[in-house]
Scaffold this motif. Structure first.
Motif, PDB file in Angstrom:
ATOM      1  N   ASP A  86      88.409 -15.008  19.990  1.00 15.24           N
ATOM      2  CA  ASP A  86      87.189 -14.381  19.490  1.00 15.24           C
ATOM      3  C   ASP A  86      87.014 -12.974  20.061  1.00 15.24           C
ATOM      4  O   ASP A  86      86.648 -12.043  19.340  1.00 15.24           O
ATOM      5  CB  ASP A  86      85.977 -15.252  19.810  1.00 15.24           C
TER       6      ASP A  86
ATOM      7  N   THR B 221     101.522  -8.312  10.609  1.00 16.03           N
ATOM      8  CA  THR B 221     101.519  -8.788  11.996  1.00 16.03           C
ATOM      9  C   THR B 221     102.928  -9.093  12.507  1.00 16.03           C
ATOM     10  O   THR B 221     103.132  -9.226  13.715  1.00 16.03           O
ATOM     11  CB  THR B 221     100.660 -10.058  12.145  1.00 16.03           C
TER      12      THR B 221
ATOM     13  N   LEU C  58      94.986 -16.356  11.055  1.00 12.25           N
ATOM     14  CA  LEU C  58      94.928 -15.125  11.852  1.00 12.25           C
ATOM     15  C   LEU C  58      95.594 -13.954  11.138  1.00 12.25           C
ATOM     16  O   LEU C  58      95.057 -12.843  11.128  1.00 12.25           O
ATOM     17  CB  LEU C  58      95.554 -15.349  13.230  1.00 12.25           C
TER      18      LEU C  58
ATOM     19  N   TYR D 131      89.025  -5.968  17.575  1.00  3.07           N
ATOM     20  CA  TYR D 131      89.753  -5.480  16.399  1.00  3.07           C
ATOM     21  C   TYR D 131      88.779  -5.073  15.289  1.00  3.07           C
ATOM     22  O   TYR D 131      88.947  -4.015  14.677  1.00  3.07           O
ATOM     23  CB  TYR D 131      90.712  -6.568  15.923  1.00  3.07           C
ATOM     24  N   GLU D 132      87.777  -5.894  15.041  1.00  2.00           N
ATOM     25  CA  GLU D 132      86.765  -5.553  14.030  1.00  2.00           C
ATOM     26  C   GLU D 132      86.111  -4.213  14.347  1.00  2.00           C
ATOM     27  O   GLU D 132      85.945  -3.368  13.468  1.00  2.00           O
ATOM     28  CB  GLU D 132      85.673  -6.613  13.971  1.00  2.00           C
TER      29      GLU D 132
ATOM     30  N   VAL E  22      95.728  -6.107  18.516  1.00  2.74           N
ATOM     31  CA  VAL E  22      95.154  -7.424  18.237  1.00  2.74           C
ATOM     32  C   VAL E  22      96.238  -8.493  18.259  1.00  2.74           C
ATOM     33  O   VAL E  22      96.021  -9.589  18.789  1.00  2.74           O
ATOM     34  CB  VAL E  22      94.340  -7.455  16.922  1.00  2.74           C
TER      35      VAL E  22
ATOM     36  N   ARG F 105      85.667 -14.998  11.141  1.00  5.46           N
ATOM     37  CA  ARG F 105      86.701 -15.092  12.184  1.00  5.46           C
ATOM     38  C   ARG F 105      87.205 -16.532  12.279  1.00  5.46           C
ATOM     39  O   ARG F 105      86.413 -17.471  12.363  1.00  5.46           O
ATOM     40  CB  ARG F 105      86.135 -14.725  13.546  1.00  5.46           C
TER      41      ARG F 105
ATOM     42  N   LEU G 215      89.529 -10.635  18.346  1.00  7.67           N
ATOM     43  CA  LEU G 215      89.152 -10.330  16.966  1.00  7.67           C
ATOM     44  C   LEU G 215      87.908  -9.449  16.900  1.00  7.67           C
ATOM     45  O   LEU G 215      87.818  -8.568  16.035  1.00  7.67           O
ATOM     46  CB  LEU G 215      88.955 -11.619  16.171  1.00  7.67           C
TER      47      LEU G 215
ATOM     48  N   TYR H 227      93.347 -12.824   8.428  1.00  6.61           N
ATOM     49  CA  TYR H 227      92.192 -12.135   9.000  1.00  6.61           C
ATOM     50  C   TYR H 227      92.535 -10.680   9.344  1.00  6.61           C
ATOM     51  O   TYR H 227      91.782  -9.765   9.006  1.00  6.61           O
ATOM     52  CB  TYR H 227      91.712 -12.878  10.250  1.00  6.61           C
ATOM     53  N   VAL H 228      93.656 -10.467  10.002  1.00  6.26           N
ATOM     54  CA  VAL H 228      94.075  -9.107  10.376  1.00  6.26           C
ATOM     55  C   VAL H 228      94.205  -8.249   9.121  1.00  6.26           C
ATOM     56  O   VAL H 228      93.723  -7.112   9.079  1.00  6.26           O
ATOM     57  CB  VAL H 228      95.392  -9.137  11.184  1.00  6.26           C
TER      58      VAL H 228
ATOM     59  N   SER I  51      88.273 -17.961  14.816  1.00  2.53           N
ATOM     60  CA  SER I  51      87.744 -18.538  16.058  1.00  2.53           C
ATOM     61  C   SER I  51      86.360 -19.152  15.849  1.00  2.53           C
ATOM     62  O   SER I  51      86.023 -20.164  16.474  1.00  2.53           O
ATOM     63  CB  SER I  51      87.694 -17.474  17.157  1.00  2.53           C
TER      64      SER I  51
ATOM     65  N   LEU J  17      96.476 -11.728  20.733  1.00  5.86           N
ATOM     66  CA  LEU J  17      96.615 -13.095  20.214  1.00  5.86           C
ATOM     67  C   LEU J  17      97.864 -13.758  20.789  1.00  5.86           C
ATOM     68  O   LEU J  17      97.847 -14.960  21.093  1.00  5.86           O
ATOM     69  CB  LEU J  17      96.650 -13.091  18.691  1.00  5.86           C
TER      70      LEU J  17
END
Length: 131
Positions: free
Chosen positions: A45, A125, A95, A51-52, A73, A4, A48, A98-99, A6, A77
């Motif tokens: 955090d 995104t 970010l 979202y995970e 998500v 992550r 995320l 990550y998504v 974060s 954000l």
């Protein structure tokens, strides 16, 4: 699994604070806590982590379900950035990646999903992103 962003930011904040305390870093050179305030890191955090958790169930899900998770998500954000103004170019790239990676690791065919909305797979995104 991808780390992550974060957590990366929190490590940098902690490392710089430790270096300042050890007098190996001049306080004027400790930038991380200013770039990424604790409240911002916590908000990101939490978004995320949620979202995970949601992504784990998305393999085989219909497009609308996957897109709803991405929208949730991204809007979380957006809220964190609106409150703290901490998402700049580097954070945006981390970010967005990550998504994307979380979906791929969950078994979602991101390229096909994005193509059905006429998007590049790395731009998933974009429809909601304000950062």
């Amino acid at each position: 699994m991808i780390e992550r962003p974060s957590r990366v930011w929190r490590k940098q904040v902690d490392e710089q604070a430790a270096a300042v305390a050890a007098r190996t870093l001049d306080p004027s050179e400790a930038y991380a806590a200013e770039l990424w305030p604790a409240a911002f890191i916590t908000a990101v955090d939490e978004a995320l982590a949620a979202y995970e958790t949601e992504a784990r169930s998305l393999a085989g899900a219909d497009d609308d379900t996957v897109w709803a998770a991405v929208e949730r998500v991204v809007t979380a954000l957006n809220d964190a950035d609106e409150e703290h103004g901490a998402i700049e170019t580097g954070e945006r790239e981390s970010l967005a990646e990550y998504v994307y990676v979380v979906l791929k690791e969950a078994g979602v065919d991101v390229a096909t999903l994005a193509a059905r909305r006429d998007l590049d797979e790395y731009a998933i995104t974009d429809p909601w992103r304000e950062w």
